[in-house]
Write a protein that holds these residues in place. Structure first.
Motif, PDB file in Angstrom:
ATOM      1  N   GLN A   1      18.608   0.698   8.737  1.00 12.92           N
ATOM      2  CA  GLN A   1      19.079  -0.242   9.743  1.00 12.92           C
ATOM      3  C   GLN A   1      20.549  -0.576   9.526  1.00 12.92           C
ATOM      4  N   VAL A   2      21.205  -0.892  10.605  1.00  7.57           N
ATOM      5  CA  VAL A   2      22.615  -1.276  10.571  1.00  7.57           C
ATOM      6  C   VAL A   2      22.738  -2.659  11.192  1.00  7.57           C
ATOM      7  N   GLN A   3      23.487  -3.505  10.533  1.00  8.52           N
ATOM      8  CA  GLN A   3      23.759  -4.834  11.067  1.00  8.52           C
ATOM      9  C   GLN A   3      25.220  -4.894  11.518  1.00  8.52           C
ATOM     10  N   LEU A   4      25.422  -5.468  12.680  1.00 14.59           N
ATOM     11  CA  LEU A   4      26.759  -5.611  13.247  1.00 14.59           C
ATOM     12  C   LEU A   4      27.020  -7.089  13.507  1.00 14.59           C
ATOM     13  N   VAL A   5      28.145  -7.575  13.025  1.00 16.14           N
ATOM     14  CA  VAL A   5      28.483  -8.988  13.213  1.00 16.14           C
ATOM     15  C   VAL A   5      29.872  -9.080  13.823  1.00 16.14           C
ATOM     16  N   GLU A   6      29.918  -9.645  15.040  1.00 12.58           N
ATOM     17  CA  GLU A   6      31.189  -9.808  15.736  1.00 12.58           C
ATOM     18  C   GLU A   6      31.821 -11.150  15.411  1.00 12.58           C
ATOM     19  N   SER A   7      33.127 -11.198  15.558  1.00  8.94           N
ATOM     20  CA  SER A   7      33.876 -12.448  15.427  1.00  8.94           C
ATOM     21  C   SER A   7      35.155 -12.328  16.220  1.00  8.94           C
ATOM     22  N   GLY A   8      35.798 -13.461  16.456  1.00  6.59           N
ATOM     23  CA  GLY A   8      37.104 -13.450  17.101  1.00  6.59           C
ATOM     24  C   GLY A   8      37.120 -13.884  18.546  1.00  6.59           C
ATOM     25  N   GLY A   9      35.966 -14.151  19.115  1.00  2.39           N
ATOM     26  CA  GLY A   9      35.954 -14.617  20.493  1.00  2.39           C
ATOM     27  C   GLY A   9      36.483 -16.033  20.607  1.00  2.39           C
ATOM     28  N   PHE A  29      26.021   4.869   6.686  1.00  5.99           N
ATOM     29  CA  PHE A  29      26.187   6.318   6.634  1.00  5.99           C
ATOM     30  C   PHE A  29      25.581   6.977   7.870  1.00  5.99           C
ATOM     31  N   SER A  30      24.689   6.253   8.544  1.00 12.51           N
ATOM     32  CA  SER A  30      23.996   6.814   9.699  1.00 12.51           C
ATOM     33  C   SER A  30      24.784   6.684  11.004  1.00 12.51           C
ATOM     34  N   ALA A  91      33.485 -12.829  29.474  1.00 12.80           N
ATOM     35  CA  ALA A  91      32.184 -12.188  29.266  1.00 12.80           C
ATOM     36  C   ALA A  91      31.759 -12.395  27.817  1.00 12.80           C
ATOM     37  N   VAL A  92      30.540 -12.006  27.526  1.00  9.85           N
ATOM     38  CA  VAL A  92      30.100 -11.873  26.144  1.00  9.85           C
ATOM     39  C   VAL A  92      30.403 -10.439  25.717  1.00  9.85           C
ATOM     40  N   TYR A  93      31.091 -10.295  24.614  1.00 13.73           N
ATOM     41  CA  TYR A  93      31.499  -8.994  24.112  1.00 13.73           C
ATOM     42  C   TYR A  93      30.574  -8.590  22.961  1.00 13.73           C
ATOM     43  N   PHE A  94      30.046  -7.375  23.074  1.00 11.64           N
ATOM     44  CA  PHE A  94      29.091  -6.867  22.099  1.00 11.64           C
ATOM     45  C   PHE A  94      29.652  -5.660  21.362  1.00 11.64           C
ATOM     46  N   CYS A  95      29.419  -5.641  20.075  1.00  8.99           N
ATOM     47  CA  CYS A  95      29.716  -4.469  19.268  1.00  8.99           C
ATOM     48  C   CYS A  95      28.502  -3.549  19.295  1.00  8.99           C
ATOM     49  N   ALA A  96      28.748  -2.245  19.232  1.00 11.67           N
ATOM     50  CA  ALA A  96      27.673  -1.268  19.259  1.00 11.67           C
ATOM     51  C   ALA A  96      27.974  -0.143  18.283  1.00 11.67           C
ATOM     52  N   ALA A  97      26.930   0.540  17.847  1.00  7.52           N
ATOM     53  CA  ALA A  97      27.115   1.651  16.916  1.00  7.52           C
ATOM     54  C   ALA A  97      26.058   2.713  17.151  1.00  7.52           C
ATOM     55  N   ALA A  98      26.422   3.961  16.826  1.00  4.49           N
ATOM     56  CA  ALA A  98      25.506   5.087  17.005  1.00  4.49           C
ATOM     57  C   ALA A  98      25.992   6.261  16.161  1.00  4.49           C
ATOM     58  N   PRO A  99      25.142   7.250  15.988  1.00  2.00           N
ATOM     59  CA  PRO A  99      25.554   8.421  15.195  1.00  2.00           C
ATOM     60  C   PRO A  99      26.643   9.255  15.859  1.00  2.00           C
ATOM     61  N   THR A 100      26.694   9.249  17.179  1.00  2.69           N
ATOM     62  CA  THR A 100      27.661  10.092  17.877  1.00  2.69           C
ATOM     63  C   THR A 100      28.400   9.304  18.948  1.00  2.69           C
ATOM     64  N   ILE A 101      29.544   9.822  19.353  1.00  6.46           N
ATOM     65  CA  ILE A 101      30.336   9.155  20.389  1.00  6.46           C
ATOM     66  C   ILE A 101      29.616   9.194  21.724  1.00  6.46           C
ATOM     67  N   TYR A 110      22.483   0.548  17.803  1.00  2.77           N
ATOM     68  CA  TYR A 110      22.571  -0.776  17.217  1.00  2.77           C
ATOM     69  C   TYR A 110      23.517  -1.658  18.027  1.00  2.77           C
ATOM     70  N   TRP A 111      23.190  -2.942  18.050  1.00  2.00           N
ATOM     71  CA  TRP A 111      23.983  -3.936  18.761  1.00  2.00           C
ATOM     72  C   TRP A 111      24.250  -5.137  17.866  1.00  2.00           C
ATOM     73  N   GLY A 112      25.421  -5.749  18.074  1.00  2.00           N
ATOM     74  CA  GLY A 112      25.679  -7.040  17.486  1.00  2.00           C
ATOM     75  C   GLY A 112      25.120  -8.136  18.367  1.00  2.00           C
ATOM     76  N   GLN A 113      25.306  -9.370  17.930  1.00  2.00           N
ATOM     77  CA  GLN A 113      24.739 -10.502  18.664  1.00  2.00           C
ATOM     78  C   GLN A 113      25.630 -10.968  19.808  1.00  2.00           C
TER      79      GLN A 113
END
Length: 121
Positions: A1-9, A29-30, A91-101, A110-113
């Motif tokens: 699992q990957v955790q994403l935490v946004e900040s700066g809004g 690594f994933s 808007a609400v801005y979300f961070c996201a992650a994945a193995p490929t572009i 994966y998504w942040g909050q």
């Protein structure tokens, strides 16, 4: 699992700038690609920008020239520098992650909050 935490809004006046940060932890690594989406009230979540670990970037046409994505691989953190902000960027801005572009642009794993950005006129 990957955790994403946004900040700066926050709240900014039209024409101003903000920098969002997203720190990744866990099974990093994933993931190779990280990106940003936003969701305005009552609207769908839309893709804004993404970046791979090697620095390849992709932007939505709506933010090209105003937003810049960057990444610190040592800190496992991705940034979104937003300039010349407009009220419609609110808007609400979300961070996201994945193995490929290609995956992070379409269906991230994966998504942040999310972090709220409000641009006043």
């Amino acid at each position: 699992q990957v955790q994403l935490v946004e900040s700066g809004g926050g709240l900014v006046q039209a024409g101003g700038s903000l920098r969002l940060s997203c720190a990744a932890s866990g099974s990093i690594f994933s993931i190779n690609a990280m990106g940003w989406y936003r969701q305005a009230q009552g609207k769908q979540r839309i893709f804004l920008a993404c970046i791979t670990s090697s620095g390849t970037t992709k932007y939505a046409d709506s933010v090209k020239g105003r937003f810049t994505i960057s990444r610190d691989n040592v800190k496992n953190t991705v940034y979104l520098q937003m300039n010349s902000l407009k009220p419609e960027d609110t808007a609400v801005y979300f961070c996201a992650a994945a193995p490929t572009i290609s995956r992070v642009v379409t269906t991230p794993n994966y998504w942040g909050q999310g972090t709220q950005v409000t641009v006043s006129s």
